[in-house]
Design a protein around this motif. Structure first.
Motif, PDB file in Angstrom:
ATOM      1  N   SER A 478       0.833  -1.202   0.000  1.00  0.00           N
ATOM      2  CA  SER A 478       0.000   0.000   0.000  1.00  0.00           C
ATOM      3  C   SER A 478       0.868   1.251   0.000  1.00  0.00           C
ATOM      4  N   GLU A 479       1.959   1.193   0.743  1.00  0.00           N
ATOM      5  CA  GLU A 479       2.860   2.345   0.841  1.00  0.00           C
ATOM      6  C   GLU A 479       3.667   2.530  -0.440  1.00  0.00           C
ATOM      7  N   ILE A 480       3.972   1.419  -1.115  1.00  0.00           N
ATOM      8  CA  ILE A 480       4.657   1.532  -2.402  1.00  0.00           C
ATOM      9  C   ILE A 480       3.766   2.262  -3.399  1.00  0.00           C
ATOM     10  N   LEU A 481       2.492   1.850  -3.467  1.00  0.00           N
ATOM     11  CA  LEU A 481       1.571   2.470  -4.411  1.00  0.00           C
ATOM     12  C   LEU A 481       1.316   3.936  -4.059  1.00  0.00           C
ATOM     13  N   ALA A 482       1.004   4.198  -2.785  1.00  0.00           N
ATOM     14  CA  ALA A 482       0.737   5.579  -2.369  1.00  0.00           C
ATOM     15  C   ALA A 482       1.977   6.450  -2.563  1.00  0.00           C
ATOM     16  N   GLY A 483       3.151   5.913  -2.225  1.00  0.00           N
ATOM     17  CA  GLY A 483       4.389   6.682  -2.371  1.00  0.00           C
ATOM     18  C   GLY A 483       4.726   6.976  -3.816  1.00  0.00           C
ATOM     19  N   ALA A 484       4.523   5.988  -4.704  1.00  0.00           N
ATOM     20  CA  ALA A 484       4.818   6.191  -6.126  1.00  0.00           C
ATOM     21  C   ALA A 484       3.875   7.229  -6.726  1.00  0.00           C
ATOM     22  N   LEU A 485       2.599   7.158  -6.375  1.00  0.00           N
ATOM     23  CA  LEU A 485       1.639   8.130  -6.908  1.00  0.00           C
ATOM     24  C   LEU A 485       1.896   9.522  -6.350  1.00  0.00           C
ATOM     25  N   GLN A 486       2.325   9.598  -5.103  1.00  0.00           N
ATOM     26  CA  GLN A 486       2.652  10.900  -4.512  1.00  0.00           C
ATOM     27  C   GLN A 486       3.916  11.479  -5.137  1.00  0.00           C
ATOM     28  N   ASP A 487       4.947  10.658  -5.290  1.00  0.00           N
ATOM     29  CA  ASP A 487       6.196  11.138  -5.902  1.00  0.00           C
ATOM     30  C   ASP A 487       5.966  11.607  -7.332  1.00  0.00           C
ATOM     31  N   ASN A 488       5.092  10.914  -8.036  1.00  0.00           N
ATOM     32  CA  ASN A 488       4.806  11.269  -9.426  1.00  0.00           C
ATOM     33  C   ASN A 488       3.827  12.438  -9.544  1.00  0.00           C
TER      34      ASN A 488
END
Length: 746
Positions: A478-488
């Motif tokens: 969940s943190e990978i997905l949320a982090g990737a979308l936030q970074d992008n």
């Protein structure tokens, strides 16, 4: 931490080291411990000095057994430290560790037997003075061990007193609530509080003394050793690994029933899966009580008495191979005392549909007054079938997302609350549904070697306004997905102060493959070991820190120690370089400051969020005080104050919620979309989210819970989800306005 399993996975009377290897087919757990120790040294990310970890192994084992420091004494701890504090690592490597585990657990078992015997005596004597000014600690996590057995017994008597007081006050409160509502007291036929507490201790004693096998003994100790490296490195018994695989597949082979252990020892049927084997057979009913199980029907094994047996072991007896029979001995709900029936059910696959991805659509008016269609995808976990690959959450989400696009959604919310993670490949693939091809996550191994995992789609499926809803339980994938979308800069992250903070990757390793060629391998178990850390495309680890939302909402977890940083032995947060070819979108297109300002205004005016903030303040004070009164008058006063506050809140909420519900019905239309709907090509189904539905499981009625007059959230939108919907509506609105003004491209 597998505390519940460790507390109840106990050693039988007279168990010795030799009995652990008596079975010719079962693995020698001393050998298993040695091989696991070698695997930890060769594979674990942190490369800790194994020979220096003996004391940690011991401390963690003792804490797992007795986290409340109610059973062992300081004299016990001193002896364990002398004998094993410096030696456990060496004993593991020399294949001698089970002797230490048996010795320590044997002492634990004796202490439990002594405490329960004293509990029975104290309860029978009924010499409780609830007028005395006395208190105990709410949490003994940081307390000292009792110096002597007598000091431990005195502490135990206070804990029994607190248990009786709590149960007595609970019953009084339920009786008052029932009388106030003109209902019959659901506990009128219940056992006396002291008898109920005695049965509770009897169940615990049974789990410690009788409910055990060799696999449990090994799992108990080896799990403590493994988790001494970090919170997510673990030893999993064969049974646990089977359960883990079932959970990842979102299906199991059984009868399709929800079980609950009763304090008198029986196992109660609390739910029946609609269309499952038990439902189709038709004899087993809600609230029936199972007292024995024949795991193979008319086969060679006999009926097993399951009174006071741990639920997971009862489940193991009931589950089995597909198309095989299981026979249950049950006391029918409402039957005559002592009446039993035999029920034969053929096992079959049962889909865990409440754990599948699902979607809904909300048609509503945007702040500008324009009609807006919002899509919501709820993903409970990143599930995947590792064996056959037939079940994959990314495939399910893809199907739901494509259908939501067909339905013309203007904005999307991805709800990852309570999603503890799962398969890394699934999150890598899923990120590409929302972003152009590019870095999703960076992975670093113990040698510092980095690998960048990218999404595999050239173009996203959905590129419109999007938010991700998270909480403290959103972890790992969940943190990978949320982090990737936030970074992008692809989505606005909304939720509690942070996500969980698990930034490590584990790999299951079959220990049996590492055993010497001629050694028995059955039930050797699996080592789930941390081999890598993952990092966001920006280079920041989520370890300990988690993902900090763009819009933070108040939550009761703000008062609690929830997250990776509060676990034992977490790896540290760190940074690495940005991923190559990382090219985020323009952050301005998220309009974060506008969304924050609008949300802050709503939250500040929200009565529900003000209640949460008030509760956080009180919870922090209670945790700091760390004290529970054993004086009945004081406790009753506290409970009366809490009850008065709750009644006041309920009255306020009932009036306000009625208005909110009326407004929702005027301004919102709800549609649900399941995977079955997508597969059938069915139209989206309009529904009332505030209406109770049976769902995939029929559940037993809880008459005590029904006395709770707390009104349900209007339209089933809790404060966090409702605010998430509002933020998404704001994002859709400001994005439309910006496009109309030519500020952003379509």
């Amino acid at each position: 931490m597998k505390f519940s399993r460790i507390r109840s996975a106990a050693m039988a009377v007279g168990l010795t080291a030799s009995t652990l290897t008596a079975c010719a087919q079962q693995a020698d757990f001393d050998e298993v411990g040695c091989q696991m120790a070698i695997m930890l040294q060769n594979s674990h990310f942190a490369r800790l000095k194994f020979n220096d970890m003996s004391q940690r192994f011991l401390d963690d084992f003792l804490r797992d057994l007795d986290s409340g420091k109610s059973y062992f004494t300081q004299e016990d701890i001193d002896r364990f430290n002398r004998q094993y504090g410096d030696n456990l690592a060496e004993m593991l490597m020399k294949k001698e560790s089970m002797a230490a585990a048996i010795d320590i657990y044997g002492t634990f078992k004796k202490r439990v037997e002594a405490r329960v015997a004293e509990g029975k005596r104290v309860l029978a004597a009924n010499e409780f003075d609830f007028a005395k000014e006395e208190s105990i600690q709410r949490s003994r996590k940081d307390a000292a061990w009792p110096k002597t057995e007598e000091e431990a017994m005195q502490l135990w008597r206070q804990q029994i007193k607190e248990a009786v007081l709590s149960e007595t006050l609970r019953r009084d409160m339920i009786a008052q609530m029932a009388a106030k509502q003109g209902k019959e007291n659901p506990l009128k036929a219940d056992k006396d509080p002291k008898e109920k507490i005695a049965l509770r201790y009897e169940r615990f004693l049974h789990s410690v003394v009788q409910d055990v096998d060799d696999e449990d003994v090994a799992a108990m100790f080896l799990s403590a050793v493994a988790r001494s490296f970090d919170p997510h490195t673990d030893y999993m018994s064969t049974r646990e690994m089977d359960r883990f695989r079932d959970g990842m597949k979102n299906e199991l082979v059984g009868i399709g029933a929800l079980l609950q252990g009763e304090e008198d020892g029986a196992t109660k049927i609390m739910g029946i899966v609609v269309g499952g084997p038990a439902d189709k057979q038709g004899t087993l009913k809600l609230n029936d009580r199972i007292v024995a199980v024949d795991p193979d029907g008319d086969g060679p094994r006999e009926m097993v008495d399951i009174m006071f047996m741990k639920i997971d072991k009862v489940v193991d007896l009931i589950r089995g191979q597909e198309a095989t029979p299981v026979r249950l001995k049950a006391e029918p709900a409402g039957g005559a005392p002592g009446e039993t029936v035999l029920i034969n059910i053929v096992r079959a696959k049962v889909a865990l549909k409440d754990e599948q991805a699902s979607a809904e659509i909300i048609d509503m008016k945007a702040p500008s007054g324009e009609a807006t269609r919002l899509g919501i995808i709820t993903l409970p976990s990143f599930y995947a079938d590792f064996d056959e690959g037939k079940v994959r959450c990314s495939v399910d989400v893809e199907r739901l997302l494509e259908r939501l696009k067909e339905e013309g959604i203007d904005g999307l919310m991805l709800d990852l609350r309570n999603n503890g993670g799962g398969a890394l490949e699934e999150v890598r693939r899923m990120t590409g549904f929302f972003t152009p091809r590019g870095p999703v996550v960076q992975v670093k191994n113990t040698f510092g070697e980095r690998q960048v995992k990218e999404s595999d789609r050239k173009e996203p499926i959905y590129d419109g306004p999007m938010i991700v809803l998270t909480d403290k339980s959103s972890a790992s994938a969940s943190e990978i997905l949320a982090g990737a979308l936030q970074d992008n800069n692809r989505a606005v992250i909304v939720g509690e102060s942070s996500t969980f903070g698990k930034g490590t990757v584990q790999q299951p390793m079959d220990i049996s493959r590492m055993l010497p060629f001629f050694k028995a391998r059955d039930k050797a178990g699996t080592l789930k070991v941390t081999i890598q850390k993952f990092y966001r495309p920006s280079g920041s680890s989520t370890q300990k820190m988690g993902v900090i939302p763009d819009v933070v909402l108040p939550s009761l977890t703000d008062a609690l120690e929830v997250g990776e940083a509060f676990l034992d032995h977490p790896l540290e947060h760190d940074l690495i370089g940005r991923a190559p070819d990382f090219n985020p979108m323009k952050k301005e297109q998220l309009f974060l400051q506008t969304l924050k300002d609008l949300s802050t205004k709503r939250v500040s005016a929200s009565k529900d969020f003000s209640y949460i903030i008030e509760d956080v303040t009180k919870a922090k004070a209670r945790i700091r005080e760390n004290s529970i009164s054993l004086n009945m008058a004081e406790r009753k006063k506290e409970l009366d104050e809490i009850d008065a506050q709750q009644q006041q809140r309920n009255a306020e909420r009932k009036e306000r919620f009625a208005g909110v519900q009326t407004t929702d019905k005027k301004d919102m239309t709800f549609f649900k979309l399941t995977l079955d709907d997508v597969e059938k090509g069915a139209d989206i189904q309009k529904y009332d989210p505030s209406a109770e539905t049976e769902g995939y499981m029929r559940k037993a009625k809880d008459e005590t819970a029904e006395l709770d007059e707390t009104p349900p959230w209007p339209s089933a939108l809790d404060p966090h989800k409702r605010e998430g919907v509002q933020i998404l509506g704001d994002l859709v609105d400001v994005t439309r306005n910006a496009r109309m003004a030519g500020m952003i491209e379509r």
